[in-house]
Design an enzyme around this catalytic site. Structure first.
Site, PDB file in Angstrom:
ATOM      1  CE1 TYR A 178       1.131  -0.250   4.397  1.00  0.00           C
ATOM      2  CE2 TYR A 178       0.124   1.921   4.358  1.00  0.00           C
ATOM      3  CZ  TYR A 178       0.923   0.986   4.987  1.00  0.00           C
ATOM      4  OH  TYR A 178       1.521   1.293   6.181  1.00  0.00           O
ATOM      5  CE  LYS A 222       3.299   3.239   3.187  1.00  0.00           C
ATOM      6  NZ  LYS A 222       3.347   3.189   4.650  1.00  0.00           N
ATOM      7  CD  GLU A 244       9.802   1.816  10.446  1.00  0.00           C
ATOM      8  OE1 GLU A 244       9.623   2.787   9.689  1.00  0.00           O
ATOM      9  OE2 GLU A 244       9.763   0.628  10.061  1.00  0.00           O
ATOM     10  CG  LEU A 256       8.340   2.473   4.782  1.00  0.00           C
ATOM     11  CD1 LEU A 256       8.131   1.261   3.881  1.00  0.00           C
ATOM     12  CD2 LEU A 256       7.027   3.174   5.038  1.00  0.00           C
TER      13      LEU A 256
HETATM   14  N1  PDD Z   1       2.785   5.223   7.342  1.00  0.00           N
HETATM   15  N2  PDD Z   1       7.360   3.919   8.940  1.00  0.00           N
HETATM   16  C1  PDD Z   1       6.242   3.185   8.862  1.00  0.00           C
HETATM   17  C2  PDD Z   1       6.222   1.838   9.519  1.00  0.00           C
HETATM   18  C3  PDD Z   1       5.113   3.682   8.181  1.00  0.00           C
HETATM   19  O1  PDD Z   1       4.003   2.941   8.088  1.00  0.00           O
HETATM   20  C4  PDD Z   1       5.179   4.972   7.587  1.00  0.00           C
HETATM   21  C5  PDD Z   1       4.026   5.537   6.813  1.00  0.00           C
HETATM   22  C6  PDD Z   1       6.367   5.717   7.714  1.00  0.00           C
HETATM   23  C7  PDD Z   1       6.516   7.080   7.105  1.00  0.00           C
HETATM   24  O2  PDD Z   1       6.561   7.024   5.695  1.00  0.00           O
HETATM   25  P1  PDD Z   1       6.040   8.240   4.792  1.00  0.00           P
HETATM   26  O3  PDD Z   1       6.851   9.421   5.151  1.00  0.00           O
HETATM   27  O4  PDD Z   1       6.274   7.762   3.410  1.00  0.00           O
HETATM   28  O5  PDD Z   1       4.580   8.448   5.118  1.00  0.00           O
HETATM   29  C8  PDD Z   1       7.446   5.145   8.385  1.00  0.00           C
HETATM   30  C9  PDD Z   1       1.599   5.603   6.601  1.00  0.00           C
HETATM   31  C10 PDD Z   1       1.357   7.075   6.620  1.00  0.00           C
HETATM   32  C11 PDD Z   1       0.441   4.782   7.130  1.00  0.00           C
HETATM   33  O6  PDD Z   1       0.640   3.594   7.324  1.00  0.00           O
HETATM   34  O7  PDD Z   1      -0.649   5.316   7.312  1.00  0.00           O
END
Ligand code: PDD
Length: 297
Positions: free
Chosen positions: A33, A149, A182, A207
């Site tokens: 996703y 992801k 993270e 991620l």
């Molecule tokens: N989450 N780490 C994890 C485990 C994440 O699921 C996300 C993003 C990030 C940050 O990535 P980005 O800057 O590309 O949003 C780091 C999304 C927003 C979610 O699962 O809703």
């Protein structure tokens, strides 16, 4: 204003949107996703999200459901049809529908694509960033490929729930050596006494967040001191500042870790400044533009 969802080629009423019971995403979490923020009616950093999606799909050997350009049109059309200007678009690609069997369907089936979109007002997010948030820490019990992801998010779900129940906004995962990996849905950062911003290297342990990548680029452009290295919970608690990043939270200051105040317990100038600075460097793609044609801001 009725919400619209996109399911396998059709725009449908959100309430009536459905997938097959044997979709492998539903039964096996066999899918990936992306979450793309929408600001002023435009997708933020569509190009980077598409690149990361391509990588996730490739690692799991799932085919693109359509070309990235066509998918971009669907995403922008979803913003238009749902008539909002601030919020997010969620897209999910699964390996498709097949009788339940752990191994890939043979011959391969068409991948499934679902897109949803929703308004998310800016004010509460800005207010939250203005106040700063609390995080708790929790052992990282995820699989070794969290750089993909994947929609398989049970450890993240449980971590976020633990945070909620502790009155915190986020849970930071901690590896076996005591280093922060993270957050459940965000990347983790600290600022050292000397003013270096520190985040874990984007190897297989985290991620590679799009917001993280943008901040790394911004640090290079503005000659900020950036250290990509692991940091421990202990170092974070005694850091000058801490903050988190994600598409929807942008840069959000952290003022408490496991109940300990960070710095003076209020959002600091680094996180606050970076939140402002980053807003100016997102790539924006609107309804009538393609990422390639869109001017870089
Ligand atoms: N989450 N780490 C994890 C485990 C994440 O699921 C996300 C993003 C990030 C940050 O990535 P980005 O800057 O590309 O949003 C780091 C999304 C927003 C979610 O699962 O809703």
């Amino acid at each position: 204003m009725p919400r619209i969802a996109y399911v396998n080629g059709r725009y449908v009423a959100h309430g009536a949107a459905s997938v097959h019971v044997e979709d492998r995403g539903y039964q096996l979490a066999d899918g990936v996703y992306e979450v793309c923020a929408v600001s002023d009616g435009r997708l933020l950093d569509e190009r980077r999200h598409m690149e990361r999606l391509g990588r996730s799909l490739g690692e799991l050997r799932i085919r693109w459901p359509m070309t990235p350009a066509a998918l971009g049109v669907v995403l922008r059309e979803m913003v238009r049809r749902n008539r909002f200007s601030e919020g997010l678009v969620y897209l999910q690609v699964t390996r498709g529908v097949a009788p339940r069997d752990h191994a890939f369907p043979a011959p391969a089936v068409a991948p499934g694509l679902v897109v949803t979109a929703r308004a998310m007002p800016v004010e509460p997010r800005d207010r939250r960033a203005g106040e700063g948030v609390a995080v708790i820490t929790i052992p990282d019990n995820r699989w070794a490929r969290v750089d993909i992801k994947s929609i398989s998010l049970l450890p993240n779900v449980l971590a976020k729930q633990a945070a909620r129940e502790a009155g915190a906004f986020e849970a930071w995962f901690v590896d076996g050596k005591g280093f922060v990996t993270e957050g459940a849905s965000t990347n983790a950062w600290i600022v050292t006494a000397k003013g270096a911003i520190v985040t874990r290297p984007a190897d297989h342990g985290i991620l590679r967040g799009i917001t993280r990548s943008i901040l790394v680029d911004l640090a290079g452009r503005d000659r900020l001191r950036l250290e990509e290295r692991p940091f421990s919970v202990k170092e974070a608690i005694s850091a000058r500042e801490a903050f988190l990043t994600s598409a929807t939270a942008a840069v959000t200051p952290i003022v408490k870790i496991d109940g300990h105040a960070v710095g003076n317990g209020r959002p600091g100038p680094f996180a606050t400044g970076l939140r402002k600075a980053i807003a100016a460097v997102f790539e924006r793609s609107g309804i009538h533009s393609t990422p390639a044609a869109d001017p870089k801001l």
